[in-house]
Design an enzyme around this catalytic site. Sequence first.
Site, PDB file in Angstrom:
ATOM      1  CG  HIS A  99      80.679-132.634  30.499  1.00 55.79           C
ATOM      2  ND1 HIS A  99      79.439-132.257  31.108  1.00 55.79           N
ATOM      3  CD2 HIS A  99      80.410-134.014  30.102  1.00 55.79           C
ATOM      4  CE1 HIS A  99      78.679-133.339  31.151  1.00 55.79           C
ATOM      5  NE2 HIS A  99      79.172-134.198  30.514  1.00 55.79           N
TER       6      HIS A  99
ATOM      7  CG  HIS B  95      75.119-135.664  31.729  1.00 57.27           C
ATOM      8  ND1 HIS B  95      75.642-136.335  32.748  1.00 57.27           N
ATOM      9  CD2 HIS B  95      76.139-135.948  30.684  1.00 57.27           C
ATOM     10  CE1 HIS B  95      76.825-136.939  32.381  1.00 57.27           C
ATOM     11  NE2 HIS B  95      77.304-136.580  31.420  1.00 57.27           N
TER      12      HIS B  95
END
Length: 333
Positions: A57, A219
């Site tokens: 991320h 995700h």
Amino acid sequence: MKKFINDPYQMVDEMVEAFIQVHSDKVKKAADTRAIVRKDAPKKGKVGIVSGGGSGHKPAFVGFIGQGMLDAVAVGEIFTSPPPNAVLEAVEAVDGGKGVLFLLGNYAGDVMNFELAAQLAKARGIEVAQSISTDDISGFPPQQAHMRRGVVGSMFCWKAAGAKAEAGGSLAECKEVADRMNRNTRSIGVALGPCTIPAKGAPTFELQDDEIEYGVGHHGEPGMRKDKLDTVDNLTAQMTKDVIADLPFRNGDRAALMINGLGGTPAIELYLAYRKARQTAESLGISVEISLVGQYFTALEMAGYSVTLAKLDEGLENLLRAPADTCMFKMPA
């Protein structure tokens, strides 16, 4: 799969090693686990702000370690929760005697592992509280907001709680600020295509050339629905209206607006999205007071972006504007 990697099962450790080398002026490693902490931690008399989650991320989470935001981050495998021992080492490394606040997204693995770490920390005499982000409006209606995922809106919580801690706030005050920021924040994301998790080697979902995922997760989770590709103006207007209706925002509200790239979207396209999001918000009487455009919470190489709006009161606005000097984000004084 085509990626610039060595062993997919070693890439997180290799990244942590390099990240600490590059940002050695601001961070250090905590003991032997994947916990990265602020270089001047622990700061006596200051609440420690700890976050963490799966890798993939960047710049979240580790990029926001530093003055005015996070004090430590527990680092997990790609899109995988960090283990409790990494969270515990982060806690012990930043405990300045005033307690530690966990800021985490609403994912089962994160919630479970941070709770286990909290129990271990309390057994060692460290007071721990937590605030869980739930800003993603896709998937669950407002009546079930507690079930929602925490996505890039978490950044506003890190910024507000971090500023409160830097100013000497108590553990209860820092938690209240993070909880209030979360209640006032809404996000939604969209993607042109999936990402590929290195250890899996396959895309997380499939789209036709003329399709998008609306409400995509950070995700690589599929979205609420598949829509036909449209102009950035039409798409962003719909996203912004959905976010505004969900809070709901009202005429005269002041807001922070963030357009976040999911990893594979060029800046020029993000600014086009910001332009329309701001126009849409202002047409509904919402005053945009704080603006952020960039890659803040990505999903590997996913081509997509998200729209986040946070309703501001005077206290929250001042905390978001407070100075911050972190590895990959600065807010000037």
